[in-house]
Design an enzyme around this catalytic site. Structure first.
Site, mmCIF file in Angstrom:
data_model
loop_
_atom_site.group_PDB
_atom_site.id
_atom_site.type_symbol
_atom_site.label_atom_id
_atom_site.label_comp_id
_atom_site.label_asym_id
_atom_site.label_seq_id
_atom_site.Cartn_x
_atom_site.Cartn_y
_atom_site.Cartn_z
ATOM 1 N N ASP A 40 -3.931 7.712 4.305
ATOM 2 C CA ASP A 40 -4.163 6.269 4.177
ATOM 3 C C ASP A 40 -3.470 5.562 5.336
ATOM 4 O O ASP A 40 -2.245 5.606 5.451
ATOM 5 C CB ASP A 40 -3.595 5.795 2.835
ATOM 6 C CG ASP A 40 -4.014 4.374 2.496
ATOM 7 O OD1 ASP A 40 -4.616 3.705 3.374
ATOM 8 O OD2 ASP A 40 -3.740 3.940 1.363
ATOM 9 N N GLU B 238 -8.366 6.752 4.754
ATOM 10 C CA GLU B 238 -8.513 5.485 4.027
ATOM 11 C C GLU B 238 -8.081 4.312 4.902
ATOM 12 O O GLU B 238 -7.062 4.390 5.590
ATOM 13 C CB GLU B 238 -7.631 5.575 2.778
ATOM 14 C CG GLU B 238 -7.807 4.446 1.796
ATOM 15 C CD GLU B 238 -7.162 4.823 0.456
ATOM 16 O OE1 GLU B 238 -7.451 5.922 -0.066
ATOM 17 O OE2 GLU B 238 -6.372 4.015 -0.064
ATOM 18 N N GLU C 185 -10.160 -0.928 -1.739
ATOM 19 C CA GLU C 185 -9.098 -1.526 -2.562
ATOM 20 C C GLU C 185 -8.924 -3.011 -2.265
ATOM 21 O O GLU C 185 -8.416 -3.743 -3.114
ATOM 22 C CB GLU C 185 -7.770 -0.792 -2.345
ATOM 23 C CG GLU C 185 -7.219 -0.931 -0.950
ATOM 24 C CD GLU C 185 -5.898 -0.182 -0.777
ATOM 25 O OE1 GLU C 185 -5.947 1.028 -0.559
ATOM 26 O OE2 GLU C 185 -4.838 -0.804 -0.867
ATOM 27 N N HIS D 177 -9.748 3.179 -6.707
ATOM 28 C CA HIS D 177 -8.385 2.928 -6.236
ATOM 29 C C HIS D 177 -7.540 2.516 -7.429
ATOM 30 O O HIS D 177 -7.947 1.694 -8.242
ATOM 31 C CB HIS D 177 -8.399 1.795 -5.204
ATOM 32 C CG HIS D 177 -7.030 1.321 -4.815
ATOM 33 N ND1 HIS D 177 -6.462 0.174 -5.337
ATOM 34 C CD2 HIS D 177 -6.114 1.839 -3.963
ATOM 35 C CE1 HIS D 177 -5.253 0.021 -4.814
ATOM 36 N NE2 HIS D 177 -5.016 1.004 -3.975
HETATM 37 MG MG LIG Z 1 -4.868 2.569 0.104
#
Ligand SMILES: [Mg+2]
Length: 375
Positions: free
Chosen positions: A192, A218, A244, A293
């Site tokens: 991420d 991500e 998200e 998420h």
């Molecule tokens: Mg994230």
């Protein structure tokens, strides 16, 4: 059945030390639970992933009057209402977060009324367990060995993990190499970047970590930077994931139409279970994956688990090269660990999907009271 009360419950928790991602550290966590009660004595729970004062004002101004007296079975009218009355407010994150809370609480009530868990109501097959992945290796304010959080996750039985990177190619590679060494070659590993890069930086990092078999990257670039996603996608073979920071079907459609390979709706922000189902169907039409998420309280986690259990892991095939996983945040969060009579337990690499009616959880209201932001 009619809803008789709508009660937002603001929750907050302050961490002892800063914890974070590539963009920086934070100490404060805040979210809002929603408690609906009906004239038949049922209680339904939802979550708006926004601070309490925002949720309270939005509910009071825009929703309270209509929700009191509403039949929870009218749940799908909420999304429509959010885009038409008040006109033009529908794409606002605070509106969709509150719609999420009301929507999830309505599905919880519907499930309790008919005696079925939500994933069955949404049309999913009966699913007993899902694979949790550990969300871990956060950036920390205080020094600690890089390997420690991954070792702890492996010791608890996790077979998949997502780690924070995004602060420079060399550091990214060191983090990914460390995680892969500890996880072993068969575990699933995601990264991420939390939108910390410009496209060319994300491309350099994405290429540097490719040899470690990364399942998805991500938020390589900021969520607003759609052309950036497209640029990264052209130059990196690893799948891209985002969602998200997005809400509502219209934003998700823009992601699905060529920007990412996996969308990640948060059930306390995207518009709730009804909207998430619409998003999943849009994703399916373009062969895009769906992995929720989850960085929520246990109520938002429960909604995401029910949703994940309802979505086919791989809708176009009988074999699943990348089976459904659910995110399991490993950072300190009493709003996740303390508010259920039976907390979710990801140990052993399996997460049970609650089979009881609705969300399948029993909220400990005394524990909730202890975490109130306004106590
Ligand atoms: Mg994230």
């Amino acid at each position: 059945m009619e809803i008789t009360t709508i009660e937002p419950i603001p929750l907050a928790h302050t961490l002892s030390a800063g914890l974070g991602d590539a963009r920086g550290f934070g100490r404060d966590r805040a979210t809002t639970l929603l408690r609906l009660e009906t004239d038949t004595g049922l209680v339904g729970w939802g979550e708006a992933f926004v601070p309490g004062s925002i949720a309270e004002a939005t509910i009071e101004e825009l929703f309270a009057e209509d929700v009191v007296g509403m039949d929870p079975f009218d749940v799908e009218s909420l999304a429509e209402r959010s885009y038409t009355d008040p006109y033009h407010f529908g794409e606002a994150v605070f509106v969709q977060s509150v719609v999420s809370a009301i929507d999830v609480a309505c599905w919880d009530l519907i499930g309790k009324e008919v005696g079925r868990p939500v994933h069955r109501l949404l049309g999913g097959r009966s699913v007993e367990t899902l694979v949790p992945y550990a969300s871990t290796m956060y950036f920390t304010e205080t020094e600690r060995p890089l390997a420690e959080p991954i070792e702890a996750a492996v010791d608890e039985g996790f077979t998949a993990a997502k780690i924070k990177i995004g602060t420079g190619v060399e550091e990214d590679e060191e983090r990914v190499r460390t995680a892969r060494d500890i996880l072993g070659p068969d575990a699933r590993l995601m990264v991420d970047m939390n939108g910390n890069y410009r496209p060319e930086q994300a491309v350099r990092s994405g290429r540097a970590i490719a040899e470690y078999d990364v399942e998805w990257i991500e938020e390589p670039v900021p969520p607003e930077n759609l052309s950036g996603y497209e640029e990264v996608k052209r130059h990196v073979e690893t799948a891209l994931a985002a969602g998200e920071a997005h809400y509502g079907r219209f934003e998700f459609k823009r992601l699905i139409d060529g920007a990412v390979d996996i969308v990640q709706p948060n059930l306390a922000r995207c518009g709730g279970l009804s909207e998430a189902r619409t998003i999943a169907k849009l994703a399916t039409t373009e062969n895009v994956g769906v992995r929720p998420h989850i960085w929520n309280s246990a109520v938002g986690l429960a909604a995401a688990v029910q949703f994940a259990a309802s979505v086919p892991a791989y809708p176009h095939s009988r074999t699943a090269p990348d089976p459904m996983m659910v995110e399991f945040d490993r950072s300190e969060n009493p709003m996740r660990t303390e508010i259920l009579e039976t907390p979710f337990d990801p140990s052993g690499g399996e997460l049970a999907v609650p089979q009881e009616p609705g969300l399948g959880i029993e909220v400990d209201e005394d524990a909730v009271a202890e975490l109130r932001a306004d106590r």
